[in-house]
Design a protein around this motif. Structure first.
Motif, PDB file in Angstrom:
ATOM      1  N   LEU A 157       0.830  -1.212   0.000  1.00 49.80           N
ATOM      2  CA  LEU A 157       0.000   0.000   0.000  1.00 49.80           C
ATOM      3  C   LEU A 157       0.866   1.264   0.000  1.00 49.80           C
ATOM      4  N   SER A 197      -7.103 -11.372  -6.538  1.00 53.44           N
ATOM      5  CA  SER A 197      -8.089 -10.593  -7.295  1.00 53.44           C
ATOM      6  C   SER A 197      -7.540  -9.267  -7.800  1.00 53.44           C
ATOM      7  N   TRP A 207     -10.220  -6.448  -7.149  1.00 50.22           N
ATOM      8  CA  TRP A 207     -10.133  -5.824  -5.830  1.00 50.22           C
ATOM      9  C   TRP A 207      -8.949  -4.856  -5.786  1.00 50.22           C
ATOM     10  N   ILE A 231     -10.000  -1.653  -7.230  1.00 44.85           N
ATOM     11  CA  ILE A 231     -10.758  -0.829  -6.270  1.00 44.85           C
ATOM     12  C   ILE A 231      -9.783  -0.130  -5.318  1.00 44.85           C
ATOM     13  N   VAL A 232      -8.768  -0.891  -4.886  1.00 43.21           N
ATOM     14  CA  VAL A 232      -7.817  -0.321  -3.918  1.00 43.21           C
ATOM     15  C   VAL A 232      -7.011   0.817  -4.555  1.00 43.21           C
ATOM     16  N   MET A 257      -7.984   2.781  -6.892  1.00 44.33           N
ATOM     17  CA  MET A 257      -8.886   3.933  -6.975  1.00 44.33           C
ATOM     18  C   MET A 257      -8.978   4.608  -5.597  1.00 44.33           C
ATOM     19  N   GLY A 258      -9.069   3.792  -4.552  1.00 45.50           N
ATOM     20  CA  GLY A 258      -9.128   4.327  -3.190  1.00 45.50           C
ATOM     21  C   GLY A 258      -7.857   5.070  -2.820  1.00 45.50           C
ATOM     22  N   VAL A 259      -6.713   4.487  -3.178  1.00 42.07           N
ATOM     23  CA  VAL A 259      -5.433   5.153  -2.903  1.00 42.07           C
ATOM     24  C   VAL A 259      -5.384   6.487  -3.658  1.00 42.07           C
ATOM     25  N   ILE A 283      -7.898   8.358  -4.477  1.00 40.81           N
ATOM     26  CA  ILE A 283      -8.797   9.300  -3.802  1.00 40.81           C
ATOM     27  C   ILE A 283      -8.128   9.878  -2.551  1.00 40.81           C
TER      28      ILE A 283
END
Lengths: 126, 291
Positions: B33, B93, B96, B99-100, B102-104, B106
């Protein structure tokens, strides 16, 4: 040490938190934009409102806070309007104001409750 | 749960070997991350400080932004299959992971915009949301290619296809998209066009194809991949095809950002698209080399 194929290792709590948080953030941002997109388009228009909570006396003058809002669903460029507080008149130019965006201006006045009037001169719809 | 890998959650202390180093699964995940966040900022910080991006967030329509964002989700999924933010793909995945990233994107965008004072509590929440969503597109792409940006080796997994023609096309699209994002939002392409004569616009187009050909020729001097293709089997064809892809990507950007409309007169959007395609072509060629 892991002796299983790495491709089937599931996330740890950190991974699940990252997934959950990311999904939540995406929904929090996408849903309001989607909702606004589905609502009827409103033409560009402006509302001018006095903000009593931000009005203050400085020396002998009152600093009167006035909010200008684009209530339409599209942005406007090169907005020219005239604001009057009491006998004072000022010209305001805004380069770009987005849909639902607000701008706050502070005008000086001799009294706290001097009447505010305004007149839209022009704007450009991009 | 020593063999808990098949369960819904792997314990933090479960030992995994990543890049030859044995470490806790939780620690590896934190590193992944962190790499994604660093890659996100490395790629997109200039765009987070670009005024045109803040202005585009005000003018772009909600539907256009949503379409653009959904397109970025697909692009990120493709980028993750070729690059990624994990040193080794130790979790199954990629959706998934999409999605992560995109979240990072944001989080990185929101934090930077907030500490810079571009967004604040007094700003309209709808406008805040649009600004963050728009900035999160390039930022999430940075997270999706963190491995290439920050070292750790080129992955080039290409799990989606083994067809060299399609692989070439995908690399071109991804590189073009990634590179064009740094130029497309700025007003400078319009400024360049305003000072250009028609012969200079035409020359820009020729120069773009020539540069595309040069990069392709250099790349193929070291590998024999072009001989394995059945359709795009000549360097000139690849150069022209790459240019056409770059032109289409450029036009898409200019339309999304409100700078051009393909339904207007040709002279209102072709020159600017050609100028942007100069940068996009280079990105597409580099994409095939780097990704």
């Amino acid at each position: 040490m892991s002796d299983v194929p790495t491709s089937i290792i599931r996330p740890t709590i950190v991974g699940w938190l990252a997934r959950g948080t990311s999904l939540l953030l995406l929904l929090m941002l996408l849903i309001p934009v989607l909702q606004k997109s589905l609502t009827h388009e409103r033409p560009i228009a402006f509302a001018v409102t006095r903000l009593p909570e931000r009005t203050a006396k400085v020396g002998t003058q009152w600093h009167v806070a006035v909010k200008i809002e684009n209530t339409g669903t599209r942005a406007a460029r090169d907005v020219d309007l005239t604001l009057s507080v009491g006998s004072q008149e000022i010209d305001i130019h805004i380069d770009l104001i987005g849909a639902s965006e607000e701008r706050t201006y502070i005008l000086t006045s001799g009294t706290r409750d001097a009447p505010i009037t305004w007149r839209l001169i022009k704007f450009e719809a991009p | 749960m020593k063999s808990g890998s098949a369960a819904a959650m792997t314990p933090w202390s479960f030992k995994v070997r990543i890049g030859g180093i044995v470490q806790n699964a939780g620690t590896a995940e934190v590193y992944d991350l962190g790499r994604a966040l660093a890659g996100a900022l490395f790629v997109s910080l200039p765009l987070l400080f670009t005024e045109e991006m803040w202005n585009i967030a005000k003018t772009i329509g909600g539907t256009t932004l949503l379409l653009f964002f959904l397109g970025a989700v697909v692009i990120n999924r493709m980028l993750l299959s070729q690059s990624g933010y994990r040193r080794e793909r130790w979790q199954p995945s990629l959706w998934w992971d999409t999605i992560v990233v995109m979240g990072v994107g944001i989080v990185a965008s929101a934090a930077t915009l907030f500490v810079s004072g571009i967004i604040n509590a007094e700003l309209n929440t709808y406008l805040i949301g649009k600004t963050i969503l728009l900035e999160a597109i390039p930022t999430s792409m940075g997270a999706a290619v963190a491995l290439n940006q920050l070292g750790g080796g080129d992955r080039l997994q290409d799990e989606g296809t083994s067809n060299p023609d399609i692989r070439m096309l995908v690399g071109t699209v991804l590189g073009a998209y990634l590179f064009a994002f740094n130029v497309a939002p700025t007003a400078e392409t319009g400024t360049v066009v305003a000072g250009q004569a028609w012969w200079q616009v035409a020359l820009t187009s020729v120069l773009s194809v020539a540069i595309s050909y040069m990069v392709i020729a250099v790349a193929h001097a070291d590998d024999q991949e072009i001989e394995t293709r059945s359709i795009v089997s000549s360097e000139w064809f690849e150069a022209v095809l790459s240019y056409l892809v770059a032109f289409a990507v450029s036009l898409g950007f200019l339309w999304a950002f409100g700078y051009a409309d393909p339904f207007d007169r040709l002279d209102q959007w072709v020159p600017q698209t050609i100028v942007l395609a100069y940068a996009t072509t280079l990105g597409g060629a580099a994409g095939r080399l780097v990704l």
